[in-house]
Scaffold this active site. Structure first.
Site: not given
Ligand code: PGA
Length: 258
Positions: A13, A101, A171, A177
């Site tokens: 989120w 992340h 990732e 994004g």
């Protein structure tokens, strides 16, 4: 490797939604959508990595899901203003956390090394989702060796017995994004390289315990491809998890009865 029975689908989120009220409404709607189509789904399950401050309010609303956090510090009980310790996170009912992340990494906030934070998170019995991915790809494939090296450095101090609770999320930073995700083939290549690195570090038996997810520009259109063709055991989803309909669509497609 034997395919995992149930894919691991994690929504990230980030800094959404804007208010606790909206966060609660989201989870209630998500649960309603899942329940109303449950007959067509096989064992649906989701994980949501939410802002720390929303965790305890969302937990009682989940039936098919788990709530976790997006980062963890290496702070210990005492005098570290502004930080939350891994044991505090676990004690609120969070079952998991993301770690490293790329958006966290780019802020250079780490108070202790990543390898220590992985160990602390696992010791606190949190399912620990370690993100890893290249900034960009060079044509000669050097990025693969660099990822393998980074993984080994990060995990070399971690007790192998704790690997049951470790997940890797591949990732690629260039996909996060952005509009375009990696292709299924690009994903597959890295997942194999990460599996090889894990196996050489801790042996095949411990390596097998670690699920590897894909994340970066996953949409409801592409989600299933990464599981079926990309070799991923699950997905880490940013934008498409921040909108209840697209996240529900992903869950329905992933958990549709065969
Ligand atoms: P994205 O983000 O799906 O919006 O690309 C993924 C992530 O940051 O984990």
């Amino acid at each position: 490797m034997k395919k995992r029975v149930r894919p691991i689908i994690i929504g990230n989120w980030k800094t959404t939604p804007a208010t606790l009220k909206e966060a609660c409404t989201f989870v209630k709607q998500l649960e309603k959508h899942i329940s109303s189509s449950e007959k067509k789904l096989a064992n649906p399950h989701y994980l949501l990595a939410v802002p720390d401050i929303y965790v305890t309010s969302l937990l009682p609303l989940t039936v098919h899901g788990e709530i976790g956090t997006q980062n963890i510090s290496g702070a210990t009980i005492g005098q570290a203003t502004g930080l939350v310790t891994p044991s505090m996170t676990a004690s609120t009912g969070s079952t998991f956390t993301l770690l490293d992340h790329s958006e966290v990494r780019s802020r250079h906030e780490g108070d202790v090394t990543l390898s220590t934070r992985v160990a602390l998170s696992l010791k606190a019995k949190l399912l620990t989702v370690l993100c890893i991915g290249e900034e960009e790809r060079d044509p000669t494939g050097k990025y693969l060796a660099e990822l393998e090296e980074r993984l080994k450095e990060t995990l070399s101090q971690v007790d192998r017995e704790l690997f049951n609770n470790l997940i890797l999320a591949y990732e690629p930073v260039w996909a996060i994004g952005n509009k375009e995700p990696a292709t299924a083939a690009e994903c597959f290549e890295v997942i194999i390289a990460l599996r090889r690195a894990l196996a050489s570090l801790v042996g095949i038996d411990h390596a097998k315990k670690v699920a590897i997810l894909y994340g970066g520009a996953v949409t409801d259109e592409t989600a299933v491809t990464f599981l079926q063709e990309g070799g991923a055991d699950g997905l880490l989803i940013g934008r498409a998890s921040q909108e209840v309909l697209s996240f529900t669509t992903i869950l329905k497609r992933v958990f549709a009865r065969a």
